[in-house]
Scaffold this motif. Structure first.
Motif, PDB file in Angstrom:
ATOM      1  N   THR A   1      -5.967 -66.219  40.571  1.00  0.00           N
ATOM      2  CA  THR A   1      -5.178 -66.543  41.754  1.00  0.00           C
ATOM      3  C   THR A   1      -3.898 -67.269  41.370  1.00  0.00           C
ATOM      4  OG1 THR A   1      -7.205 -66.770  43.040  1.00  0.00           O
ATOM      5  CG2 THR A   1      -5.201 -67.726  43.973  1.00  0.00           C
ATOM      6  N   ASN A   2      -2.787 -66.893  42.006  1.00  0.00           N
ATOM      7  CA  ASN A   2      -1.532 -67.584  41.755  1.00  0.00           C
ATOM      8  C   ASN A   2      -0.890 -67.978  43.071  1.00  0.00           C
ATOM      9  OD1 ASN A   2      -0.028 -65.317  42.766  1.00  0.00           O
ATOM     10  ND2 ASN A   2      -0.318 -64.316  40.782  1.00  0.00           N
ATOM     11  N   ILE A   3       0.253 -68.605  42.995  1.00  0.00           N
ATOM     12  CA  ILE A   3       0.914 -69.143  44.180  1.00  0.00           C
ATOM     13  C   ILE A   3       1.322 -68.045  45.156  1.00  0.00           C
ATOM     14  CG2 ILE A   3       3.196 -69.150  43.098  1.00  0.00           C
ATOM     15  CD1 ILE A   3       3.741 -71.791  44.568  1.00  0.00           C
ATOM     16  N   HIS A   4       1.628 -66.861  44.641  1.00  0.00           N
ATOM     17  CA  HIS A   4       2.007 -65.744  45.511  1.00  0.00           C
ATOM     18  C   HIS A   4       0.813 -65.275  46.341  1.00  0.00           C
ATOM     19  CE1 HIS A   4       5.993 -65.323  43.702  1.00  0.00           C
ATOM     20  NE2 HIS A   4       5.417 -65.540  42.537  1.00  0.00           N
ATOM     21  N   ASP A   5      -0.401 -65.313  45.760  1.00  0.00           N
ATOM     22  CA  ASP A   5      -1.604 -64.959  46.513  1.00  0.00           C
ATOM     23  C   ASP A   5      -1.830 -65.941  47.656  1.00  0.00           C
ATOM     24  OD1 ASP A   5      -2.143 -62.854  44.740  1.00  0.00           O
ATOM     25  OD2 ASP A   5      -3.222 -64.201  43.381  1.00  0.00           O
ATOM     26  N   ILE A   6      -1.634 -67.227  47.383  1.00  0.00           N
ATOM     27  CA  ILE A   6      -1.802 -68.250  48.412  1.00  0.00           C
ATOM     28  C   ILE A   6      -0.801 -68.019  49.543  1.00  0.00           C
ATOM     29  CG2 ILE A   6      -1.839 -70.725  48.902  1.00  0.00           C
ATOM     30  CD1 ILE A   6      -4.022 -69.861  46.993  1.00  0.00           C
ATOM     31  N   ALA A   7       0.435 -67.723  49.170  1.00  0.00           N
ATOM     32  CA  ALA A   7       1.473 -67.479  50.182  1.00  0.00           C
ATOM     33  C   ALA A   7       1.117 -66.266  51.043  1.00  0.00           C
ATOM     34  CB  ALA A   7       2.816 -67.287  49.493  1.00  0.00           C
ATOM     35  N   ARG A   8       0.651 -65.198  50.403  1.00  0.00           N
ATOM     36  CA  ARG A   8       0.325 -63.969  51.147  1.00  0.00           C
ATOM     37  C   ARG A   8      -0.833 -64.206  52.105  1.00  0.00           C
ATOM     38  NH1 ARG A   8      -3.470 -60.484  49.934  1.00  0.00           N
ATOM     39  NH2 ARG A   8      -3.629 -61.271  47.785  1.00  0.00           N
ATOM     40  N   LEU A   9      -1.868 -64.867  51.661  1.00  0.00           N
ATOM     41  CA  LEU A   9      -3.046 -65.083  52.498  1.00  0.00           C
ATOM     42  C   LEU A   9      -2.781 -66.091  53.622  1.00  0.00           C
ATOM     43  CD1 LEU A   9      -5.772 -65.161  49.707  1.00  0.00           C
ATOM     44  CD2 LEU A   9      -5.425 -63.374  51.419  1.00  0.00           C
TER      45      LEU A   9
ATOM     46  N   TYR B   1       2.583 -67.975  54.821  1.00  0.00           N
ATOM     47  CA  TYR B   1       3.748 -68.840  54.645  1.00  0.00           C
ATOM     48  C   TYR B   1       4.500 -68.454  53.375  1.00  0.00           C
ATOM     49  CZ  TYR B   1       1.192 -71.574  58.103  1.00  0.00           C
ATOM     50  OH  TYR B   1       0.507 -71.965  59.222  1.00  0.00           O
ATOM     51  N   SER B   2       5.703 -68.995  53.239  1.00  0.00           N
ATOM     52  CA  SER B   2       6.543 -68.655  52.092  1.00  0.00           C
ATOM     53  C   SER B   2       6.035 -69.348  50.826  1.00  0.00           C
ATOM     54  CB  SER B   2       7.988 -69.082  52.355  1.00  0.00           C
ATOM     55  OG  SER B   2       8.070 -70.496  52.434  1.00  0.00           O
ATOM     56  N   VAL B   3       6.452 -68.815  49.687  1.00  0.00           N
ATOM     57  CA  VAL B   3       6.113 -69.427  48.409  1.00  0.00           C
ATOM     58  C   VAL B   3       6.641 -70.855  48.332  1.00  0.00           C
ATOM     59  CG1 VAL B   3       6.534 -69.318  45.909  1.00  0.00           C
ATOM     60  CG2 VAL B   3       5.981 -67.233  47.168  1.00  0.00           C
TER      61      VAL B   3
ATOM     62  N   ARG C   1       5.560 -76.680  48.124  1.00  0.00           N
ATOM     63  CA  ARG C   1       5.684 -78.065  48.612  1.00  0.00           C
ATOM     64  C   ARG C   1       4.311 -78.677  48.865  1.00  0.00           C
ATOM     65  NH1 ARG C   1      10.374 -76.023  51.257  1.00  0.00           N
ATOM     66  NH2 ARG C   1       9.205 -75.516  53.159  1.00  0.00           N
ATOM     67  N   VAL C   2       3.368 -77.867  49.343  1.00  0.00           N
ATOM     68  CA  VAL C   2       2.012 -78.377  49.548  1.00  0.00           C
ATOM     69  C   VAL C   2       1.357 -78.721  48.210  1.00  0.00           C
ATOM     70  CG1 VAL C   2      -0.309 -77.790  50.372  1.00  0.00           C
ATOM     71  CG2 VAL C   2       1.704 -77.096  51.701  1.00  0.00           C
ATOM     72  N   ILE C   3       1.484 -77.813  47.250  1.00  0.00           N
ATOM     73  CA  ILE C   3       0.873 -78.026  45.936  1.00  0.00           C
ATOM     74  C   ILE C   3       1.409 -79.280  45.270  1.00  0.00           C
ATOM     75  CG2 ILE C   3       0.739 -77.096  43.579  1.00  0.00           C
ATOM     76  CD1 ILE C   3       0.650 -74.303  44.837  1.00  0.00           C
ATOM     77  N   ASN C   4       2.714 -79.527  45.438  1.00  0.00           N
ATOM     78  CA  ASN C   4       3.356 -80.669  44.776  1.00  0.00           C
ATOM     79  C   ASN C   4       3.396 -81.910  45.650  1.00  0.00           C
ATOM     80  OD1 ASN C   4       4.262 -79.501  42.150  1.00  0.00           O
ATOM     81  ND2 ASN C   4       5.314 -78.072  43.501  1.00  0.00           N
ATOM     82  N   HIS C   5       2.642 -81.862  46.778  1.00  0.00           N
ATOM     83  CA  HIS C   5       2.502 -83.038  47.654  1.00  0.00           C
ATOM     84  C   HIS C   5       3.855 -83.542  48.153  1.00  0.00           C
ATOM     85  CE1 HIS C   5      -1.655 -83.049  46.331  1.00  0.00           C
ATOM     86  NE2 HIS C   5      -1.245 -83.107  45.080  1.00  0.00           N
ATOM     87  N   GLN C   6       4.718 -82.613  48.488  1.00  0.00           N
ATOM     88  CA  GLN C   6       6.030 -82.983  48.997  1.00  0.00           C
ATOM     89  C   GLN C   6       6.008 -83.087  50.523  1.00  0.00           C
ATOM     90  OE1 GLN C   6       8.695 -80.034  47.417  1.00  0.00           O
ATOM     91  NE2 GLN C   6       8.551 -80.796  45.316  1.00  0.00           N
ATOM     92  N   LYS C   7       7.031 -83.727  51.049  1.00  0.00           N
ATOM     93  CA  LYS C   7       7.143 -83.909  52.495  1.00  0.00           C
ATOM     94  C   LYS C   7       7.686 -82.636  53.146  1.00  0.00           C
ATOM     95  CE  LYS C   7       8.080 -88.848  51.952  1.00  0.00           C
ATOM     96  NZ  LYS C   7       9.061 -89.943  52.215  1.00  0.00           N
ATOM     97  N   TYR C   8       7.946 -82.751  54.434  1.00  0.00           N
ATOM     98  CA  TYR C   8       8.588 -81.681  55.215  1.00  0.00           C
ATOM     99  C   TYR C   8       7.712 -80.432  55.329  1.00  0.00           C
ATOM    100  CZ  TYR C   8      12.356 -84.765  53.754  1.00  0.00           C
ATOM    101  OH  TYR C   8      13.114 -85.877  53.480  1.00  0.00           O
ATOM    102  N   VAL C   9       6.396 -80.620  55.399  1.00  0.00           N
ATOM    103  CA  VAL C   9       5.461 -79.535  55.690  1.00  0.00           C
ATOM    104  C   VAL C   9       4.607 -79.987  56.868  1.00  0.00           C
ATOM    105  CG1 VAL C   9       3.588 -78.068  54.847  1.00  0.00           C
ATOM    106  CG2 VAL C   9       5.399 -78.813  53.275  1.00  0.00           C
TER     107      VAL C   9
ATOM    108  N   VAL D   1      -2.948 -74.086  54.119  1.00  0.00           N
ATOM    109  CA  VAL D   1      -2.714 -73.781  52.703  1.00  0.00           C
ATOM    110  C   VAL D   1      -3.781 -74.443  51.834  1.00  0.00           C
ATOM    111  CG1 VAL D   1      -1.149 -74.148  50.756  1.00  0.00           C
ATOM    112  CG2 VAL D   1      -0.242 -73.397  52.958  1.00  0.00           C
ATOM    113  N   GLU D   2      -4.098 -75.702  52.116  1.00  0.00           N
ATOM    114  CA  GLU D   2      -5.099 -76.407  51.314  1.00  0.00           C
ATOM    115  C   GLU D   2      -6.484 -75.787  51.478  1.00  0.00           C
ATOM    116  OE1 GLU D   2      -4.666 -80.420  52.615  1.00  0.00           O
ATOM    117  OE2 GLU D   2      -3.086 -80.886  51.141  1.00  0.00           O
TER     118      GLU D   2
END
Length: 312
Positions: A2-10, A13-15, A20-28, A36-37
């Motif tokens: 599994t990679n980030i593109h699979d997560i986006a497709r399922l 949402y965009s890559v 931003r979710v994976i890296n615990h960033q704001k604005y989500v 996503v989680e």
């Protein structure tokens, strides 16, 4: 896999949103983050840390180059580095060399390939010019005084002043012949150069009969004690490159029913306190903390840590 593109497709949402979710960033938005989680957990997705670190331009890993870890001098520097690194959320990688320049070059090449954010050289066999060449790939910190004309950061102790103070004190006490124990005896070793200079200033030329090299442990110190005890012209005292090493030399004299020889050690360890011999405290934990702070930056700052001669 599994990679980030699979997560986006399922998730739909965009890559960039998934990133931003994976890296615990704001604005989500909370609902997007939760979806996503949930997908990441369902697929047992684990982010590629190496790729993530490279994308950020840093690994939060500092490499500590040291000849060996069984010498208290290096162990105490490492203690300071690890303590400061842990508090700052950094990983500390110990990189032993046994003073092999080929191995040192390998670690420098690792710095070039971004395996570390910085390297701290507690001691070295490579030239300062070599270290300067690699500085463009990441911060390099020396635990010695490289001189003002070098493009290197440095954290170091004032060993020359403390050595001269200790040797003058010994001479004033009537120790007219002083044996010296070192780990190495070559011109590239900073500690060797400083020890020889200090000895010359106080006692004159350091002859081969007064010198034992290759000492890094208590057992090496014991062999040094044997070496000096078997000299036809005995030394009055020994200046050792570590308290435990000095304790080894001292113990040889005791074990062979010889008069205990006065020792001046280094590091102010428990051994010198128990045996009550004088020592030099280089405050190596503070030196390690200083080296770590310099490793996190990009300056060529030099920081001097004051050494302290302790009379006993």
């Amino acid at each position: 896999m599994t990679n980030i593109h699979d997560i986006a497709r399922l998730s739909g949402y965009s890559v960039s949103t998934v990133s931003r979710v994976i890296n615990h960033q704001k604005y989500v938005a909370d609902d997007k983050r939760a979806k996503v989680e949930a997908i990441m957990q369902e697929l047992d997705y684990v982010p590629n840390r190496v790729a993530r670190d490279l994308s950020r331009g840093r690994t939060k890993t500092i490499g500590v180059v040291l000849p060996y870890a069984n010498h208290p001098y290096f162990a105490r520097i490492v203690d300071g580095i690890v303590g400061a690194g842990f508090a700052a959320g950094y990983k500390i990688m110990l990189l032993p060399t046994n003073y092999d320049m080929t191995i040192e070059r390998h670690y420098l090449e690792d710095l070039r390939s971004k395996a570390y954010d910085a390297l701290i050289f507690t001691s070295r066999s490579s030239s300062l010019e070599t270290l300067e060449h690699y500085r463009k790939y990441g911060q390099i910190v020396c635990c010695e005084d490289p001189g003002d004309d070098r493009e290197l950061a440095a954290a170091y102790t004032d060993r020359m002043a403390s050595y001269v103070t200790a040797l003058r004190w010994a001479k004033q006490r009537g120790y007219q012949t002083m044996g010296v124990i070192l780990s190495r005896n070559n011109v590239i070793s900073a500690s060797t150069r400083v020890t020889r200079r200090a000895y010359h200033d106080v006692y004159g030329q350091l002859t081969d009969e007064r010198l034992f090299t290759g000492a890094a442990t208590y057992e090496d110190g014991y062999r040094a004690g044997e070496y000096f005890a078997k000299q036809t012209d005995w030394v009055d005292a020994i200046f050792a490159n570590g308290d435990d090493i000095g304790a080894g030399a001292y113990q040889y004299f005791i074990d062979h029913q010889l008069s205990p020889i006065p020792i001046i050690g280094q590091e102010n360890l428990l051994t010198s306190r128990l045996l009550k011999f004088s020592t030099i405290d280089h405050h190596l934990e503070s030196l390690g903390q200083s080296a770590f702070r310099l490793a996190m930056g990009n300056t060529r700052t030099h920081e001097l840590i004051k050494s302290e001669f302790i009379q006993r």
